[in-house]
Design a protein around this motif. Structure first.
Motif, PDB file in Angstrom:
ATOM      1  N   SER A   1       5.829   0.063   9.912  1.00 17.84           N
ATOM      2  CA  SER A   1       6.295   0.402   8.569  1.00 17.84           C
ATOM      3  C   SER A   1       7.695   0.992   8.558  1.00 17.84           C
ATOM      4  O   SER A   1       8.342   1.030   7.513  1.00 17.84           O
ATOM      5  CB  SER A   1       5.325   1.396   7.905  1.00 17.84           C
TER       6      SER A   1
ATOM      7  N   GLY B   1      10.940  -0.372   7.490  1.00 16.96           N
ATOM      8  CA  GLY B   1      10.316  -1.239   8.487  1.00 16.96           C
ATOM      9  C   GLY B   1      10.996  -1.087   9.837  1.00 16.96           C
ATOM     10  O   GLY B   1      12.118  -0.595   9.935  1.00 16.96           O
TER      11      GLY B   1
ATOM     12  N   ALA C   1      -1.048  -1.939   6.519  1.00 15.04           N
ATOM     13  CA  ALA C   1      -0.592  -1.328   5.267  1.00 15.04           C
ATOM     14  C   ALA C   1      -1.597  -1.627   4.161  1.00 15.04           C
ATOM     15  O   ALA C   1      -2.099  -2.746   4.045  1.00 15.04           O
ATOM     16  CB  ALA C   1       0.786  -1.864   4.900  1.00 15.04           C
TER      17      ALA C   1
ATOM     18  N   ALA D   1       6.317  -0.218  -1.021  1.00 16.66           N
ATOM     19  CA  ALA D   1       7.418  -0.790  -0.249  1.00 16.66           C
ATOM     20  C   ALA D   1       8.245  -1.738  -1.110  1.00 16.66           C
ATOM     21  O   ALA D   1       9.481  -1.759  -1.037  1.00 16.66           O
ATOM     22  CB  ALA D   1       6.875  -1.522   0.978  1.00 16.66           C
TER      23      ALA D   1
ATOM     24  N   LEU E   1       3.776  -2.916   9.308  1.00  9.75           N
ATOM     25  CA  LEU E   1       4.653  -3.428   8.263  1.00  9.75           C
ATOM     26  C   LEU E   1       3.813  -4.147   7.209  1.00  9.75           C
ATOM     27  O   LEU E   1       2.875  -4.881   7.536  1.00  9.75           O
ATOM     28  CB  LEU E   1       5.665  -4.406   8.874  1.00  9.75           C
ATOM     29  N   SER E   2       4.131  -3.961   5.948  1.00 10.61           N
ATOM     30  CA  SER E   2       3.364  -4.591   4.880  1.00 10.61           C
ATOM     31  C   SER E   2       3.735  -6.068   4.754  1.00 10.61           C
ATOM     32  O   SER E   2       4.808  -6.506   5.180  1.00 10.61           O
ATOM     33  CB  SER E   2       3.627  -3.887   3.552  1.00 10.61           C
TER      34      SER E   2
END
Length: 392
Positions: free
Chosen positions: A49, A186, A210, A218, A259-260
Motif C-alpha cells: 500500500s 503504493g 486492501a 486510495a 496495494l489496492s
C-alpha cells in the motif's frame, strides 16, 4: 494565481476512470507489468500500500531471519521515513556522511560503519539520479549484510542501460505523490536474485489485501492529488501551508496491507508512459542545467556518465544557505515551485545520541534547492527560471 508544484505526474481523468473500474485481476496484472519492465518474472516483484509498508515488511523479514544483526546503515541525509521504519522495528540506524557534490557515501566512513551487526546497507538514488552501487555493495557483502537500493525517486533511471533496483539484493520504489510513477500511494520491491524470490513470497504471505474501503480511499486520494498538483490549485494549497505536510512526522505513518486493485489499475495505465514522462523530465532538466552552468554561485549535482538519470527534480547546490534562501524566495515569488527537500540531516531530525559529525550531509541540507522538471513546466516557466539564474 499560478504556482508550479515541485513535482507532478500526468494522471488523466481517463486514468482515474480505469482505477474506478478496476478488476480483481488488476493487482496481478500490474505486478507482472512492473516485473517485465525490469526484465524479471512476476515472482521477483511484490507490491504494498505504500513504499513505507514495503520497507517495513522487507526489514521485518530480514531482521527475523538474521536475529543477531540489528544495525541498518543509512546516508546521513535522505528521506526520514527510512530511519523511522528502522526505529519502529527496534533496529538501530547507523548514519554515514556523504559527499555533497554527489550524495554518495564517503567510502572510508562506510567501511568503518559496517560490521557483523549490520543487517542492511541502503543505497539511495536521489532525485532520479542513479549512483554507482559497486562500492556500497562490496562493503555490505564483506560484512555479510544485504544491500537495499532505495529507488523511490528513480523508477525508470538506468545504470549502464540496466534499470536501477537490480544491482543490490532488493530494489525499492515508491508510488506516492510526486514520485516518477504515482498511484497516490503504493510501493514496490523487486529482486534480481532468484534465491530471494521465495524469501520475499514468505515475508509477503501475511500482508492482508486492501479492503474495499481502503481501495476507495486510495482512489479518492489520487483524485485529490491530481487536483491539488495543478498549478492554480497548488497556488491555493501553498497559501494554507499544505506543501509542508510531508515534513511533519504525523504524515510518516503507513498501513500494513497490500496495494489496492484501484491503485494497481492506475499504475498499469501509467507504466507504459513512464519512459515518455521521464524523457520530458530529462529534457527540461538538461535545458535548465545549461542555464545553471553559467552561474558561479550554483553547482549541479555530479551525475556519473554510466548513469541515465530521469531527474525527478533538478537538484542544485548553492554556495551558502543564505544564497539558497534568496533563490528560493525569488523562484516562489515568480510562481516556480522550487524545493528545499529535507532541511536537516537525519541525526538532527531524530535527535540521535551519536556524537559524530556529518559535515557533508549538513552542507547538503543547507545548500540544496530543487527545480521542477515535470510536464506542467511551460516554455514561459523555463524562461522565467533562466532569467532568475542569469541574475546570479
Amino acid at each position: 494565481m499560478r504556482q508550479l508544484p515541485p513535482s507532478a505526474v500526468p494522471v488523466t481523468l481517463t486514468d482515474l476512470g480505469k482505477g474506478l473500474r478496476a478488476s480483481p485481476e488488476a493487482h496481478d496484472e500490474f505486478r507482472s507489468a512492473v516485473a517485465a519492465y525490469h526484465d524479471l518474472p512476476p515472482e521477483a516483484c511484490f507490491l504494498a500500500s505504500s513504499g513505507r509498508t514495503v520497507l517495513y515488511t522487507l526489514l521485518k523479514g530480514l531482521a527475523a531471519d538474521r536475529e543477531s544483526r540489528k544495525q541498518v546503515v543509512i546516508p546521513a541525509y535522505t528521506c526520514p521515513v527510512i530511519p523511522k521504519v528502522v526505529l519502529d522495528l527496534g533496529l538501530q540506524p547507523v548514519y554515514v556522511d556523504i559527499t555533497p557534490e554527489t550524495t554518495s557515501y564517503i567510502q572510508e566512513q562506510l567501511e568503518q560503519a559496517v560490521s557483523e551487526e549490520t543487517l542492511a546497507v541502503f543505497l539511495v538514488h536521489p532525485f532520479g539520479i542513479p549512483l554507482p552501487a559497486s562500492d556500497a555493495a562490496a562493503a555490505a557483502e564483506n560484512a555479510g549484510a544485504v544491500i537495499i537500493e532505495d529507488a523511490a525517486q528513480a523508477m525508470g533511471a538506468r545504470w549502464n542501460g540496466r534499470p536501477v533496483g537490480l544491482a543490490g539484493d532488493f530494489g525499492l520504489f515508491s508510488l506516492g505523490p510526486g514520485k516518477p510513477l504515482s498511484t497516490g500511494g503504493g510501493g514496490i520491491v523487486i529482486t534480481g536474485r532468484e534465491q530471494n524470490q521465495e524469501t520475499l513470497a514468505r515475508w509477503w504471505a501475511d500482508l492482508p489485501p486492501a479492503s474495499r474501503f481502503a481501495s476507495a480511499q486510495a482512489w479518492a486520494r489520487q483524485a485529490a492529488f491530481r487536483l491539488a498538483f495543478q498549478p492554480r490549485s497548488w497556488w491555493l494549497a501553498t497559501r494554507v501551508g499544505l506543501q509542508r505536510m510531508g515534513n511533519q512526522e504525523a504524515s510518516w505513518g503507513y498501513a500494513l496491507r497490500d496495494l489496492s486493485d484501484t491503485q494497481a489499475a492506475i499504475g498499469a495505465v501509467l507504466l507504459p508512459r513512464l519512459d515518455e514522462i521521464n524523457g520530458r523530465r530529462r529534457e527540461t532538466a538538461l535545458r535548465l542545467a545549461k542555464a545553471v552552468g553559467q552561474s558561479s554561485a550554483v553547482q549541479l549535482l555530479r551525475a556519473d556518465e554510466q548513469g541515465q538519470p530521469i531527474y525527478l527534480r533538478l537538484p542544485l547546490l548553492l554556495e551558502s544557505e543564505s544564497v539558497r534562501e534568496w533563490l528560493f524566495r525569488r523562484m516562489w515569488s515568480a510562481g516556480i515551485g522550487a524545493g528545499r527537500m529535507y532541511e536537516k540531516t537525519l541525526p538532527e531530525i531524530f535527535a540521535s545520541d551519536d556524537q559524530a559529525h556529518y559535515p557533508g550531509a549538513q552542507a547538503f541540507a543547507r545548500r540544496l534547492l530543487t527545480l521542477p522538471t515535470h510536464y506542467q513546466v511551460l516554455e514561459s516557466d523555463l524562461q522565467i527560471i533562466e532569467e532568475i539564474l542569469a541574475d546570479f
